[in-house]
Design a protein around this motif. Structure first.
Motif, PDB file in Angstrom:
ATOM      1  N   GLY A  77       0.820  -1.012   0.046  1.00  0.00           N
ATOM      2  CA  GLY A  77       0.142  -0.257   0.175  1.00  0.00           C
ATOM      3  C   GLY A  77       0.733   1.335   0.037  1.00  0.00           C
ATOM      4  N   LEU A  78       1.950   1.409   0.693  1.00  0.00           N
ATOM      5  CA  LEU A  78       2.686   2.465   1.065  1.00  0.00           C
ATOM      6  C   LEU A  78       3.613   2.557  -0.434  1.00  0.00           C
ATOM      7  N   ALA A  79       4.028   1.328  -1.005  1.00  0.00           N
ATOM      8  CA  ALA A  79       4.613   1.703  -2.443  1.00  0.00           C
ATOM      9  C   ALA A  79       3.666   2.142  -3.421  1.00  0.00           C
ATOM     10  N   LEU A  80       2.443   1.686  -3.539  1.00  0.00           N
ATOM     11  CA  LEU A  80       1.503   2.117  -4.504  1.00  0.00           C
ATOM     12  C   LEU A  80       1.307   3.693  -4.265  1.00  0.00           C
ATOM     13  N   GLY A  81       1.010   4.034  -2.968  1.00  0.00           N
ATOM     14  CA  GLY A  81       0.938   5.370  -2.829  1.00  0.00           C
ATOM     15  C   GLY A  81       2.025   6.468  -3.199  1.00  0.00           C
ATOM     16  N   GLN A  82       3.223   5.933  -2.853  1.00  0.00           N
ATOM     17  CA  GLN A  82       4.324   6.897  -3.115  1.00  0.00           C
ATOM     18  C   GLN A  82       4.598   6.784  -4.744  1.00  0.00           C
ATOM     19  N   VAL A  83       4.520   5.535  -5.437  1.00  0.00           N
ATOM     20  CA  VAL A  83       4.743   5.537  -6.793  1.00  0.00           C
ATOM     21  C   VAL A  83       3.814   6.607  -7.459  1.00  0.00           C
ATOM     22  N   GLU A  84       2.612   6.345  -7.214  1.00  0.00           N
ATOM     23  CA  GLU A  84       1.558   7.306  -7.824  1.00  0.00           C
ATOM     24  C   GLU A  84       1.834   8.847  -7.451  1.00  0.00           C
ATOM     25  N   ALA A  85       2.139   9.023  -6.355  1.00  0.00           N
ATOM     26  CA  ALA A  85       2.571  10.394  -6.062  1.00  0.00           C
ATOM     27  C   ALA A  85       3.963  11.075  -6.945  1.00  0.00           C
ATOM     28  N   CYS A  86       4.686  10.114  -7.137  1.00  0.00           N
ATOM     29  CA  CYS A  86       6.025  10.433  -7.807  1.00  0.00           C
ATOM     30  C   CYS A  86       5.601  10.522  -9.369  1.00  0.00           C
ATOM     31  N   ALA A  87       4.721   9.943  -9.733  1.00  0.00           N
ATOM     32  CA  ALA A  87       4.082   9.788 -11.212  1.00  0.00           C
ATOM     33  C   ALA A  87       3.446  11.085 -11.588  1.00  0.00           C
ATOM     34  N   VAL A  88       2.853  11.612 -10.525  1.00  0.00           N
ATOM     35  CA  VAL A  88       2.194  13.156 -10.673  1.00  0.00           C
ATOM     36  C   VAL A  88       3.159  14.119 -10.785  1.00  0.00           C
ATOM     37  N   LEU A  89       4.227  14.190  -9.752  1.00  0.00           N
ATOM     38  CA  LEU A  89       5.346  14.729  -9.795  1.00  0.00           C
ATOM     39  C   LEU A  89       5.922  14.873 -11.189  1.00  0.00           C
ATOM     40  N   ILE A  90       6.293  13.821 -11.614  1.00  0.00           N
ATOM     41  CA  ILE A  90       6.754  13.772 -12.975  1.00  0.00           C
ATOM     42  C   ILE A  90       5.959  14.381 -14.181  1.00  0.00           C
ATOM     43  N   SER A  91       4.775  13.825 -13.932  1.00  0.00           N
ATOM     44  CA  SER A  91       3.857  14.598 -15.134  1.00  0.00           C
ATOM     45  C   SER A  91       3.916  16.029 -15.130  1.00  0.00           C
ATOM     46  N   ASP A  92       3.787  16.476 -13.775  1.00  0.00           N
ATOM     47  CA  ASP A  92       3.967  18.082 -13.465  1.00  0.00           C
ATOM     48  C   ASP A  92       5.317  18.791 -14.308  1.00  0.00           C
ATOM     49  N   ILE A  93       6.424  17.901 -14.237  1.00  0.00           N
ATOM     50  CA  ILE A  93       7.609  18.243 -14.852  1.00  0.00           C
ATOM     51  C   ILE A  93       7.531  18.360 -16.543  1.00  0.00           C
ATOM     52  N   LEU A  94       6.881  17.313 -16.950  1.00  0.00           N
ATOM     53  CA  LEU A  94       6.815  16.898 -18.407  1.00  0.00           C
ATOM     54  C   LEU A  94       5.630  17.585 -19.085  1.00  0.00           C
ATOM     55  N   ARG A  95       4.650  17.939 -18.379  1.00  0.00           N
ATOM     56  CA  ARG A  95       3.600  18.150 -19.226  1.00  0.00           C
ATOM     57  C   ARG A  95       3.636  19.382 -20.019  1.00  0.00           C
ATOM     58  N   PRO A  96       4.193  20.578 -19.454  1.00  0.00           N
ATOM     59  CA  PRO A  96       4.327  21.612 -20.333  1.00  0.00           C
ATOM     60  C   PRO A  96       5.210  21.596 -21.684  1.00  0.00           C
ATOM     61  N   ARG A  97       6.340  20.823 -21.357  1.00  0.00           N
ATOM     62  CA  ARG A  97       7.131  20.378 -22.362  1.00  0.00           C
ATOM     63  C   ARG A  97       6.316  19.685 -23.732  1.00  0.00           C
ATOM     64  N   LEU A  98       5.637  18.622 -23.074  1.00  0.00           N
ATOM     65  CA  LEU A  98       4.779  17.872 -24.072  1.00  0.00           C
ATOM     66  C   LEU A  98       3.756  18.618 -24.985  1.00  0.00           C
ATOM     67  N   ALA A  99       3.242  19.556 -24.035  1.00  0.00           N
ATOM     68  CA  ALA A  99       2.191  20.569 -24.596  1.00  0.00           C
ATOM     69  C   ALA A  99       2.664  21.475 -25.610  1.00  0.00           C
ATOM     70  N   ALA A 100       3.980  21.709 -25.361  1.00  0.00           N
ATOM     71  CA  ALA A 100       4.613  22.877 -26.325  1.00  0.00           C
ATOM     72  C   ALA A 100       4.857  22.112 -27.520  1.00  0.00           C
ATOM     73  N   ASN A 101       5.258  20.716 -27.363  1.00  0.00           N
ATOM     74  CA  ASN A 101       5.684  19.882 -28.532  1.00  0.00           C
ATOM     75  C   ASN A 101       4.441  19.748 -29.576  1.00  0.00           C
ATOM     76  N   ARG A 102       3.279  19.626 -28.811  1.00  0.00           N
ATOM     77  CA  ARG A 102       2.006  19.331 -29.615  1.00  0.00           C
ATOM     78  C   ARG A 102       1.792  20.755 -30.556  1.00  0.00           C
ATOM     79  N   ASP A 103       1.898  21.804 -29.838  1.00  0.00           N
ATOM     80  CA  ASP A 103       1.649  23.073 -30.366  1.00  0.00           C
ATOM     81  C   ASP A 103       2.218  23.594 -31.523  1.00  0.00           C
TER      82      ASP A 103
END
Lengths: 136, 188
Positions: free
Chosen positions: A110-136
């Protein structure tokens, strides 16, 4: 795909923070077609194979769920005697990035699932602007 | 009686692995395509990340399970996933590729051990013509890796062509003394 070193370094820092919490053997961020993007692995692991296997497992998970009409993939769990492998997609990144994390044997699921999910959100926050810029 | 046996399709990007399976499978092929994120995107939008899967009924002899494997060497581990019960391999080549037979060379380097272990057929697809010259170059590459196999030009979209490849592998199994326990396999 135009993702530059700055994003890779930021992602590596997030992986390092996750692994540094304890209970993890390593974390790998891979592109959806199985190429490594960032990693923090504290075990003798072939990172190229780790990335490719993570991509294959997600592709198989997506396919199995589609064939069974069971909705979208949340995560893949491979539970072994010596550790658990948790694989999930970075949210809102068009499935471009996959986060694969290997725990140590005594890590609570349970702890691992929670921490991995939180890390995935943080990584998404980092990459989303760049991916959006690439799409535009 | 044998209940199922496997046939693997390997080859360079765009060689026609998924097309082969779609051409002969009795069921809609199960695919694990993902979008390409590297230079391969210039050639095709998606690539197989795990495997393609199809099935063919062989009457009383059971079923032939069809597996298409990813083209990239990094996915080589998928071969071990399907190894058990594998009868043979169809090695496809994109004969129209602008870089010539470089894709075949890479496939041979990746799978040379498996190609020595299992009977296989080399199948140039999308050949623009001049088959003899193409086959000769393929033969040279095989020899360079100390491999021997029939070379059979195909149109991966044509069921008859792919059935012929499977029959060739059945024949090789028969002649090589490695026939399945049920005896000669024939296309139903």
């Amino acid at each position: 795909m135009g993702l530059i070193t700055r994003e890779q370094e930021s992602c590596t820092q997030e992986l390092r923070r996750l692994v540094g919490k304890g209970g993890y053997a390593g974390a790998m961020l891979t592109l959806r077609d199985g190429r490594p993007f960032a990693q923090e692995v504290r075990r003798d692991v072939d990172s190229g194979k780790f990335a490719a296997m993570s991509s294959s497992l997600v592709a198989l998970g997506d396919t199995v769920l589609r064939e069974l009409s069971a909705g979208a993939l949340d995560h893949v769990l491979v539970d072994g005697a010596g550790g658990k492998l948790v694989i999930t997609k970075a949210p809102d990144c068009s499935g471009m990035l996959i986060l694969a994390v290997l725990t140590l044997g005594d890590m609570r699921l349970g702890l691992a699932l929670g921490q991995v999910e939180a890390c995935a959100v943080l990584i998404s926050d980092i990459l989303r602007p760049r991916l959006a810029a690439n799409r535009d | 009686m044998r209940t199922s046996a496997k046939l693997a399709f390997i080859g360079d990007p765009n060689a026609g692995k998924s097309t082969c399976i779609a051409a002969i499978s009795d069921i809609p092929p199960v695919v694990t395509d993902v979008g390409c994120t590297d230079d391969l995107a210039d050639v095709k939008q998606t690539t197989t990340a795990a495997l393609d899967y199809g099935e063919v009924g062989l009457g009383e002899q059971g079923r032939l399970l069809l597996y298409g494997l990813p083209c990239q060497a990094r996915f080589r581990f998928m071969f071990d996933v399907i190894r058990e019960g594998l009868l043979g391999i169809v090695l496809l080549v994109d004969a129209s590729a602008p870089h010539g037979l470089r894709g075949l060379e890479e496939t041979l380097e990746t799978y040379v051990r498996e190609l020595r272990e299992f009977p296989f057929v080399l199948a140039p697809n999308k050949s623009p013509g001049a088959d003899d010259a193409l086959k000769s170059r393929c033969l040279d590459l095989l020899r360079g890796h100390r491999l021997v196999a029939p070379i059979c030009t195909v149109d991966a979209r044509r069921k008859a062509d792919i059935v012929r490849l499977a029959e060739l592998i059945f024949l090789m199994l028969d002649l090589g003394g490695r026939a399945p326990a049920s005896g000669d396999l024939v296309w139903a």
